[in-house]
Scaffold this motif. Structure first.
Motif, mmCIF file in Angstrom:
data_model
loop_
_atom_site.group_PDB
_atom_site.id
_atom_site.type_symbol
_atom_site.label_atom_id
_atom_site.label_comp_id
_atom_site.label_asym_id
_atom_site.label_seq_id
_atom_site.Cartn_x
_atom_site.Cartn_y
_atom_site.Cartn_z
ATOM 1 N N ARG A 230 0.834 -1.206 0.000
ATOM 2 C CA ARG A 230 0.000 0.000 0.000
ATOM 3 C C ARG A 230 0.869 1.257 0.000
ATOM 4 O O ARG A 230 0.609 2.222 -0.717
ATOM 5 C CB ARG A 230 -0.913 -0.011 1.228
ATOM 6 N N CYS A 231 1.927 1.212 0.784
ATOM 7 C CA CYS A 231 2.832 2.368 0.835
ATOM 8 C C CYS A 231 3.425 2.644 -0.540
ATOM 9 O O CYS A 231 3.434 3.793 -1.009
ATOM 10 C CB CYS A 231 3.941 2.093 1.853
ATOM 11 N N MET A 232 3.878 1.608 -1.200
ATOM 12 C CA MET A 232 4.497 1.828 -2.506
ATOM 13 C C MET A 232 3.460 2.229 -3.541
ATOM 14 O O MET A 232 3.737 3.029 -4.435
ATOM 15 C CB MET A 232 5.261 0.585 -2.925
ATOM 16 N N ARG A 233 2.269 1.699 -3.414
ATOM 17 C CA ARG A 233 1.221 2.081 -4.357
ATOM 18 C C ARG A 233 0.912 3.566 -4.243
ATOM 19 O O ARG A 233 0.753 4.272 -5.241
ATOM 20 C CB ARG A 233 -0.045 1.270 -4.105
ATOM 21 N N SER A 234 0.853 4.053 -2.993
ATOM 22 C CA SER A 234 0.505 5.471 -2.833
ATOM 23 C C SER A 234 1.625 6.359 -3.376
ATOM 24 O O SER A 234 1.373 7.457 -3.866
ATOM 25 C CB SER A 234 0.199 5.781 -1.370
ATOM 26 N N ILE A 235 2.845 5.877 -3.326
ATOM 27 C CA ILE A 235 3.942 6.643 -3.941
ATOM 28 C C ILE A 235 3.773 6.661 -5.457
ATOM 29 O O ILE A 235 3.884 7.716 -6.095
ATOM 30 C CB ILE A 235 5.308 6.031 -3.565
ATOM 31 N N LEU A 236 3.504 5.508 -6.024
ATOM 32 C CA LEU A 236 3.373 5.425 -7.478
ATOM 33 C C LEU A 236 2.163 6.218 -7.990
ATOM 34 O O LEU A 236 2.176 6.719 -9.121
ATOM 35 C CB LEU A 236 3.262 3.963 -7.919
ATOM 36 N N GLU A 237 1.158 6.324 -7.139
ATOM 37 C CA GLU A 237 -0.036 7.061 -7.580
ATOM 38 C C GLU A 237 0.236 8.545 -7.777
ATOM 39 O O GLU A 237 -0.566 9.253 -8.388
ATOM 40 C CB GLU A 237 -1.183 6.858 -6.582
ATOM 41 N N GLU A 238 1.366 8.987 -7.269
ATOM 42 C CA GLU A 238 1.736 10.385 -7.507
ATOM 43 C C GLU A 238 2.118 10.613 -8.962
ATOM 44 O O GLU A 238 2.220 11.750 -9.414
ATOM 45 C CB GLU A 238 2.916 10.789 -6.617
ATOM 46 N N MET A 239 2.418 9.530 -9.664
ATOM 47 C CA MET A 239 2.895 9.749 -11.030
ATOM 48 C C MET A 239 2.248 8.854 -12.070
ATOM 49 O O MET A 239 2.644 8.875 -13.235
ATOM 50 C CB MET A 239 4.421 9.579 -11.084
ATOM 51 N N MET A 240 1.262 8.086 -11.660
ATOM 52 C CA MET A 240 0.585 7.265 -12.664
ATOM 53 C C MET A 240 -0.826 6.936 -12.176
ATOM 54 O O MET A 240 -1.106 7.056 -10.987
ATOM 55 C CB MET A 240 1.377 5.988 -12.946
ATOM 56 N N PRO A 241 -1.687 6.516 -13.094
ATOM 57 C CA PRO A 241 -3.061 6.219 -12.677
ATOM 58 C C PRO A 241 -3.120 5.008 -11.745
ATOM 59 O O PRO A 241 -2.192 4.206 -11.661
ATOM 60 C CB PRO A 241 -3.779 5.942 -13.994
#
Lengths: 193, 193
Positions: free
Chosen positions: B133-144
């Motif tokens: 979840r932590c990594m997903r929220s980081i990635l959501e800053e730059m992708m859908p």
DNA sequence: AAGTGGTGAGACAGGTCTGTCTCATGTCTA
DNA sequence: TAGACATGAGACAGACCTGTCTCACCACTT
């Protein structure tokens, strides 16, 4: 008639122990349980294996050999390397879906036998290095040695991680995402550095 | 004076148990060993924890909380997402090199407690899902959203695989190759689908 | 001064663990 | 027929396991 040169029972014990170790772990599975399930006398077991640890190593080596054979069949000659990688992921997808999938026995062994000097530890390293070597030789068909080594490591890590996630009940998403990432890595490594 | 509201000893037992579990595994570490190392009476332990299994869950949750805190510190605001991912890999690189690195305690717990209904199993799933979840929220800053979910799974798998390889003595190569693969995945996911 | 609660020390129960040993049995071979 | 050999059945030792229980102690509170 002697059933087989080095006996039937020995292999039967190995296969029974494999099932039990896979299901319940190594320390949690007692000798008594193994011989009861295999329907074999305790002395029969101890005549073939000097100790439980040696039996564990035997089980791991036996499974590693089986795995290597299946791997060789997947990566036979005359198939483009991308397809070989794809087949390895297909194989894992089927494995994850099999009814008695309980994760990677070798990873589990590493968890229970963390001492690098222990024979079980060494057996695990042998198996994982074998898988990595297999993937490296596939990648070397389409990229230079150095990049193939790194790429094989990445693929191995994806597979190990996917196996862990699969054990946590996320098999389908894990294999799909791992495959996508793997194909991306292969494509990128093929083109350039 | 009472040392602390719910006692000092409790936490001391948790931390001692953590060290022993990490070093030797869960089944192989007996209660007697834990209380001897913690220098605590057996009844003191059993007054705080109803059973060994509950103690194990407590140890895992305690470590998960610690890990989450460190993760939050790495991924603080005002840093580009790529750099956050990079920091997570840096953190793992340091961990792998630490003198008493023995692999991932959660992965080991999964190996020894494979029953999905077991509290230990559930504690492991909690921790791994938290990291994802932590990594997903980081990635959501730059992708859908969808791509971030897949990407986070891929990063998690790389990290888990790297941890396994690190335990087998290939820490440096593992973290290097995992980081390279991760950055490739992130870059590719950012650009398109 | 009396009480309360966390603790230490260790006996104890009941079970399980690995590994050894003995003795009987069956089966193939010379 | 006689011997060699793998095996079965199970007792046994000695250690370790988890979890319970008792009793004494000590510090702090009322």
């Amino acid at each position: 008639m002697t059933p087989s040169p080095v006996s039937d029972k020995r292999q039967h014990v190995v296969e029974t122990a494999y099932v039990l170790f896979k299901r319940a772990g190594f320390h949690a599975t007692g000798i008594d349980r193994i011989i009861a399930e295999a329907d074999v006398a305790k002395m029969t077991m101890y005549r073939h294996f000097p100790s439980k640890d040696e039996l564990i190593v035997e089980v791991l080596d036996y499974r590693a050999k089986r795995f290597d054979r299946q791997l060789d069949r997947l990566a036979q000659e005359g198939i483009p390397p991308e397809q070989k990688i794809g087949r390895i992921f297909d194989w894992h997808a089927r494995w994850f879906r099999s009814p008695d999938f309980h994760g990677c026995l070798f990873a589990h062994a590493l968890a229970e036998f963390g001492d690098p000097g222990h024979p079980v530890f060494k057996a695990v390293v042998r198996q994982k290095n074998g898988l990595k070597r297999c993937m490296r030789s596939i990648l070397e068909e389409m990229m230079p040695r150095g990049r193939a080594e790194s790429g094989a490591a990445a693929l191995l890590m994806l597979i190990e991680g996917a196996t862990l996630l699969a054990q946590m009940g996320q098999a389908d998403a894990a294999i799909r995402d791992a495959r996508k990432a793997a194909m991306g890595i292969v494509a990128a490594s093929r083109k350039s550095q």
